[in-house]
Design an enzyme around this catalytic site. Structure first.
Site, PDB file in Angstrom:
ATOM      1  N   LYS A 193      16.283   9.452 -13.869  1.00 53.15           N
ATOM      2  CA  LYS A 193      16.913  10.768 -14.115  1.00 53.15           C
ATOM      3  C   LYS A 193      16.943  11.629 -12.845  1.00 53.15           C
ATOM      4  O   LYS A 193      17.353  12.788 -12.894  1.00 53.15           O
ATOM      5  CB  LYS A 193      16.162  11.496 -15.232  1.00 53.15           C
ATOM      6  N   GLY A 244       0.877  -1.180   0.000  1.00 52.12           N
ATOM      7  CA  GLY A 244       0.000   0.000   0.000  1.00 52.12           C
ATOM      8  C   GLY A 244       0.909   1.222   0.000  1.00 52.12           C
ATOM      9  O   GLY A 244       1.899   1.250   0.743  1.00 52.12           O
ATOM     10  N   ALA A 248       1.220   2.561   3.601  1.00 49.12           N
ATOM     11  CA  ALA A 248       2.031   1.736   4.512  1.00 49.12           C
ATOM     12  C   ALA A 248       3.493   1.790   4.103  1.00 49.12           C
ATOM     13  O   ALA A 248       4.391   1.876   4.963  1.00 49.12           O
ATOM     14  CB  ALA A 248       1.523   0.297   4.505  1.00 49.12           C
ATOM     15  N   ASN A 249       3.757   1.746   2.804  1.00 42.18           N
ATOM     16  CA  ASN A 249       5.156   1.820   2.352  1.00 42.18           C
ATOM     17  C   ASN A 249       5.801   3.115   2.839  1.00 42.18           C
ATOM     18  O   ASN A 249       6.953   3.129   3.299  1.00 42.18           O
ATOM     19  CB  ASN A 249       5.235   1.762   0.823  1.00 42.18           C
ATOM     20  N   ASP A 267       7.392   5.425  -3.233  1.00 42.28           N
ATOM     21  CA  ASP A 267       6.894   5.529  -1.848  1.00 42.28           C
ATOM     22  C   ASP A 267       8.066   5.656  -0.872  1.00 42.28           C
ATOM     23  O   ASP A 267       8.005   6.414   0.103  1.00 42.28           O
ATOM     24  CB  ASP A 267       6.071   4.288  -1.480  1.00 42.28           C
ATOM     25  N   GLY A 318       9.965  -6.462  -3.963  1.00 38.99           N
ATOM     26  CA  GLY A 318       8.988  -6.381  -2.879  1.00 38.99           C
ATOM     27  C   GLY A 318       8.676  -4.940  -2.547  1.00 38.99           C
ATOM     28  O   GLY A 318       9.130  -4.011  -3.236  1.00 38.99           O
TER      29      GLY A 318
END
Ligand code: RIB
Length: 288
Positions: A208, A37, A40-41, A236, A271
């Protein structure tokens, strides 16, 4: 302190030889699952960057383990509600070049109430950060409440929706988006990034690097070289580290630099939340 109104997903990962075409049935080379998510990340990234972060979100009974895992990763979890809707999930296919394609089921992420959000923010202090993405409901209420309390509002505009950002303009202090999203936003609003009324805008540019647009001008940052195997969650990670750096009192330049390092390390891993690097790993790799 960072208050992150964010999604919590169960991420299902499928390694595939290529991204599936319309009508194609494709056998995966491997399968795995974990915590994910965008919200959450970002919470995990901020915690790994040594910030104190409280997650505001919702899971269903099937996702109690995701809340436990956030806690294990150093994220405050008392404001993650349990609702009678399945936890959000994401089916993520990653091809041989590390590119991905994601199908989301929003589930509990869009069952947040003003009471859940408001209750959390009663514990916030002026100058704390509120972080949001576009995978939950309640963003307008959260931004308005945060603004009235004197908190600084950071919005990571993903998944991109020009209308969602337009509704928040005037309440956002710091906007993070990618190059394509920046072009879409400029087209939708008819304004250039420096005219949006947002103090700071960071546009991520993948391999970049990124550019920072503020009222003092524009500055480009090169990316750190990386052998990418999976770009999922790298954005994230960048945003979580960036906000953590700001919250810990770093200059914006230094926070961006740290975030680029974290993103570069993240793309070398397969992951999402479970493999976000911590400060020690960044130090070992880049010698900061
Ligand atoms: O940005 C990556 C994230 O997007 C995944 O963790 C998935 O859950 C989706 O929200």
């Amino acid at each position: 302190m960072i208050w992150n109104l964010g999604s919590i997903n169960i991420d299902n990962f499928y390694e595939v030889p290529h991204l599936p075409a319309a009508g194609e049935t494709l056998a995966a080379r491997s399968f795995g699952f974990g915590l994910g998510g965008k919200g959450a990340n970002m919470s995990v990234a901020a915690a790994r960057a040594a910030a104190r972060v409280a997650h505001i979100g919702a899971v269903g009974p099937d996702g109690r383990w995701t809340r436990d895992r956030l806690l294990e990763y150093g994220v405050d979890t008392p404001h993650i509600a349990e609702v009678q809707t399945p936890t959000g999930h994401a089916n993520i296919v990653v091809d041989a070049a590390g590119e991905n394609s994601i199908v989301l089921f929003q589930g509990a992420n869009v069952k947040l109430t003003e009471a859940i959000i408001g209750q959390a923010l009663t514990e916030a202090s002026p100058r704390d950060y509120v972080l949001m993405q576009n995978e939950t409901n309640g963003q307008e209420y959260c931004a308005a409440t945060a603004q009235s309390l004197g908190l600084r509002v950071v919005y990571a505009a993903a998944p991109f929706d020009a209308d969602a950002i337009a509704r928040l303009l005037g309440r956002i202090d710091f906007l993070v988006l990618n190059e394509v999203e920046a072009a879409q936003l400029e087209a939708a609003t008819g304004k250039t990034l420096d005219a949006l009324g947002v103090e700071d805008v960071v546009v991520t540019l993948g391999a970049k690097g990124c550019k920072w647009v503020s009222n003092t001008g524009e500055k480009a940052f090169d990316a750190y070289p990386a052998d990418a195997v999976d770009t999922t969650g790298a954005g994230d990670t960048f945003t979580g580290y960036l906000v953590a750096g700001l919250d810990r009192g770093m200059t914006t330049e230094n926070a961006i630099d740290l975030a680029l390092k974290a993103g570069a390390l993240m793309v070398t891993r397969r992951g999402t939340a479970d493999v976000i690097p911590d400060l020690k790993e960044i130090q070992d790799r880049f010698g900061i």
